[in-house]
Design an enzyme around this catalytic site. Sequence first.
Site, PDB file in Angstrom:
ATOM      1  N   LYS A 221      30.941  75.447  83.821  1.00 26.87           N
ATOM      2  CA  LYS A 221      31.210  74.265  84.645  1.00 26.87           C
ATOM      3  C   LYS A 221      30.697  74.453  86.067  1.00 26.87           C
ATOM      4  O   LYS A 221      30.306  73.486  86.722  1.00 26.87           O
ATOM      5  CB  LYS A 221      32.713  73.963  84.658  1.00 26.87           C
ATOM      6  CG  LYS A 221      33.309  73.768  83.256  1.00 26.87           C
ATOM      7  CD  LYS A 221      32.562  72.750  82.421  1.00 26.87           C
ATOM      8  CE  LYS A 221      32.715  73.010  80.934  1.00 26.87           C
ATOM      9  NZ  LYS A 221      31.756  72.264  80.100  1.00 26.87           N
TER      10      LYS A 221
ATOM     11  N   GLU B 174      38.807  72.237  92.511  1.00 27.45           N
ATOM     12  CA  GLU B 174      38.307  70.890  92.798  1.00 27.45           C
ATOM     13  C   GLU B 174      39.407  70.116  93.503  1.00 27.45           C
ATOM     14  O   GLU B 174      40.595  70.311  93.210  1.00 27.45           O
ATOM     15  CB  GLU B 174      37.955  70.140  91.502  1.00 27.45           C
ATOM     16  CG  GLU B 174      36.550  70.371  91.016  1.00 27.45           C
ATOM     17  CD  GLU B 174      36.218  69.557  89.782  1.00 27.45           C
ATOM     18  OE1 GLU B 174      36.967  68.602  89.453  1.00 27.45           O
ATOM     19  OE2 GLU B 174      35.216  69.867  89.132  1.00 27.45           O
TER      20      GLU B 174
ATOM     21  N   HIS C 124      44.798  65.230  76.986  1.00 23.55           N
ATOM     22  CA  HIS C 124      43.358  65.483  76.983  1.00 23.55           C
ATOM     23  C   HIS C 124      42.704  65.182  75.647  1.00 23.55           C
ATOM     24  O   HIS C 124      41.598  65.628  75.367  1.00 23.55           O
ATOM     25  CB  HIS C 124      43.043  66.910  77.451  1.00 23.55           C
ATOM     26  CG  HIS C 124      43.583  67.188  78.815  1.00 23.55           C
ATOM     27  ND1 HIS C 124      43.281  66.399  79.901  1.00 23.55           N
ATOM     28  CD2 HIS C 124      44.449  68.126  79.268  1.00 23.55           C
ATOM     29  CE1 HIS C 124      43.919  66.849  80.971  1.00 23.55           C
ATOM     30  NE2 HIS C 124      44.648  67.885  80.618  1.00 23.55           N
TER      31      HIS C 124
ATOM     32  N   ARG D 252      26.301  67.523  73.160  1.00 25.30           N
ATOM     33  CA  ARG D 252      26.430  67.243  71.722  1.00 25.30           C
ATOM     34  C   ARG D 252      26.568  65.738  71.534  1.00 25.30           C
ATOM     35  O   ARG D 252      26.701  64.986  72.490  1.00 25.30           O
ATOM     36  CB  ARG D 252      27.705  67.911  71.196  1.00 25.30           C
ATOM     37  CG  ARG D 252      28.940  67.448  71.962  1.00 25.30           C
ATOM     38  CD  ARG D 252      30.247  67.671  71.260  1.00 25.30           C
ATOM     39  NE  ARG D 252      31.290  66.885  71.881  1.00 25.30           N
ATOM     40  CZ  ARG D 252      32.002  67.226  72.945  1.00 25.30           C
ATOM     41  NH1 ARG D 252      31.776  68.392  73.534  1.00 25.30           N
ATOM     42  NH2 ARG D 252      32.924  66.427  73.433  1.00 25.30           N
TER      43      ARG D 252
HETATM   44  C1  MV4 Z   1      40.098  65.971  87.187  1.00 23.48           C
HETATM   45  C2  MV4 Z   1      41.037  64.948  87.453  1.00 23.48           C
HETATM   46  C3  MV4 Z   1      41.187  64.551  88.754  1.00 23.48           C
HETATM   47  N1  MV4 Z   1      40.486  65.153  89.740  1.00 23.48           N
HETATM   48  N2  MV4 Z   1      39.419  66.533  88.205  1.00 23.48           N
HETATM   49  C4  MV4 Z   1      41.067  66.565  82.590  1.00 23.48           C
HETATM   50  C5  MV4 Z   1      40.214  67.147  81.514  1.00 23.48           C
HETATM   51  C6  MV4 Z   1      38.986  67.677  82.158  1.00 23.48           C
HETATM   52  N3  MV4 Z   1      37.809  67.230  81.432  1.00 23.48           N
HETATM   53  C7  MV4 Z   1      39.015  67.145  83.532  1.00 23.48           C
HETATM   54  N4  MV4 Z   1      40.261  66.469  83.730  1.00 23.48           N
HETATM   55  C8  MV4 Z   1      40.558  65.923  84.926  1.00 23.48           C
HETATM   56  N5  MV4 Z   1      39.880  66.424  85.964  1.00 23.48           N
HETATM   57  C9  MV4 Z   1      39.622  66.129  89.437  1.00 23.48           C
HETATM   58  N6  MV4 Z   1      38.959  66.734  90.423  1.00 23.48           N
HETATM   59  C10 MV4 Z   1      41.734  64.393  86.397  1.00 23.48           C
HETATM   60  C11 MV4 Z   1      41.512  64.904  85.115  1.00 23.48           C
HETATM   61  C12 MV4 Z   1      42.299  64.310  84.090  1.00 23.48           C
HETATM   62  C13 MV4 Z   1      41.732  63.515  83.115  1.00 23.48           C
HETATM   63  C14 MV4 Z   1      40.362  63.308  83.079  1.00 23.48           C
HETATM   64  C15 MV4 Z   1      39.805  62.513  82.121  1.00 23.48           C
HETATM   65  C16 MV4 Z   1      40.621  61.911  81.188  1.00 23.48           C
HETATM   66  C17 MV4 Z   1      41.979  62.123  81.173  1.00 23.48           C
HETATM   67  C18 MV4 Z   1      42.549  62.923  82.140  1.00 23.48           C
HETATM   68  C19 MV4 Z   1      43.924  63.126  82.148  1.00 23.48           C
HETATM   69  C20 MV4 Z   1      44.473  63.929  83.085  1.00 23.48           C
HETATM   70  C21 MV4 Z   1      43.675  64.525  84.063  1.00 23.48           C
END
Ligand code: MV4
Length: 509
Positions: free
Chosen positions: A116, A199, A234, A292
């Site tokens: 990442k 982040e 998630h 993918r």
């Molecule tokens: C985040 C975020 C808010 N701010 N990063 C969750 C899974 C991973 N792919 C990244 N995720 C998140 N990263 C920052 N800087 C909020 C989430 C997140 C989220 C992202 C996408 C879909 C659902 C989510 C549920 C909770 C938190």
Amino acid sequence: MFSKILIANRGEIAVRIIRVCQEMGIRTVAVYSDADADALHTMLADESVPIGPPPPGQSYLRGDRIIETALRLGCDAIHPGYGFLSENADFAEAVQRAGLTWIGPGPAAMRTMGSKTSARAAMTAAGVPVVPGYQESQADADLLAAAHRMGFPVLVKATAGGGGKGMRIVHDPADLPAALGSARREAANAFGDDRIYLEKLVPNARHIEFQVLGDHHGNAVHLFERECSVQRRHQKIVEETPSPLLDDDLRRRMGEAAVAAVRAVGYVNAGTLEFLVDPATRQFYFLEMNTRLQVEHPITEQVVGVDLVKLQIRIAAGEPIPFRQEDLSQRRHAIECRIYAEDPANGFLPSIGKVLRAVEPVGPGVRVDAGITTGDEVTVHYDPMIAKLIALGEDRDDAIRKMDWALRHYVILGVTTNIPFLRAVINHEAFRRGEATTQFVDRYFADWRPPQADPPDLVLAAAALSELLESATLRAAPLAVGAAAPSAAAGGDPYSPWRSLVGFRVGQG
Ligand code: MV4
């Protein structure tokens, strides 16, 4: 073009790939675990080869056996689907070293995006906005200083991560050291790599991803967005396109960033750029890239009018992308609901057992990508997602109504599914308004319990038929001919209505 492809996967995606190969005149080889000897993908492929016991580590993740099988059966290429080996760059490289074609991106692009932090660095260099963060040191003191500069709340994320594993939200500086420790332990366990980075939290974010394609001739296009904000732990539940949040200007800028990302890493084949969008500022930030085909690819296919699996195969075979960016547009609105064999009334625990009846809804604009059918066994060994329901409507409201109709008419008996939960989600006023954020499920469905729903019409019809047959069989019984005849007609299925129907007919005669 290839003449034979091995599909290194199972379930609905293996079925999806086999069907497009059939259409293209390409022969197929399925691999299957001992749990999948009678599975749909095993039945549908031209040839099927057992590769080991049910646990994925002993079957679907056995790259050595899969490559050996592909070579032995004379395959030209391997399609990995999603999950399992699909994002394993070492496996992709081994496939290529064996002289086979990998239907996916090059191992170098997979490695860049797999980390990442290297993905964030590559995107920054390409001019794609990334979430403000810190990845320059693993020392607690440096991380703490960076978090103070950035401002709380911050997220601790795993470098090797993705999908929320090893992620910690920290509101108070005093909690950061403990969060760093537990995130490192979780990352080490899950990925064998304890590196982490920071982040800044994007509050109330929307999850919007862009489908991209690159080919071996330097062409790159995007196929617009999918919004996947509705997730539970998630795990995506509902996806749609177009996103109700984007306007033409934001869509164009995000699409241009996605194409710039493809060009920056020389990306070939299908991929997805995940972005977070802050609805308050309408700023977008690169989150990660999935190298993918994605589970939710069908909604893009419905709205853009392409077949992404066919395009993956053609691109891997060296063909150029058969359209230009300006040829592409979004028409109508598509929604996907993921049907999981799980019990929403019981903590969403997986529900296993035999599928006694599966009757798929059929109609204009309704698509079902399913990996199970009547008589199949749902086991503990694999992902509980058993089917995807895709509705294409004239507009968003029409797509939601069509999805609700399709959910009401999807009969799955024998295992419990999340269908009532999906109906509640798509009928929720925040979703109806197009305002669901990544907090939507936690906020509105924390204490949700399934309503005592009316049984679907087909179940009522089956119950009525069953009663009718039972009384008919009772009348037929004195003739004593019902006992010998039924087994052949019922085909050994103890639930077949023909078992009693034979008696019914004989009784009438
Ligand atoms: C985040 C975020 C808010 N701010 N990063 C969750 C899974 C991973 N792919 C990244 N995720 C998140 N990263 C920052 N800087 C909020 C989430 C997140 C989220 C992202 C996408 C879909 C659902 C989510 C549920 C909770 C938190």
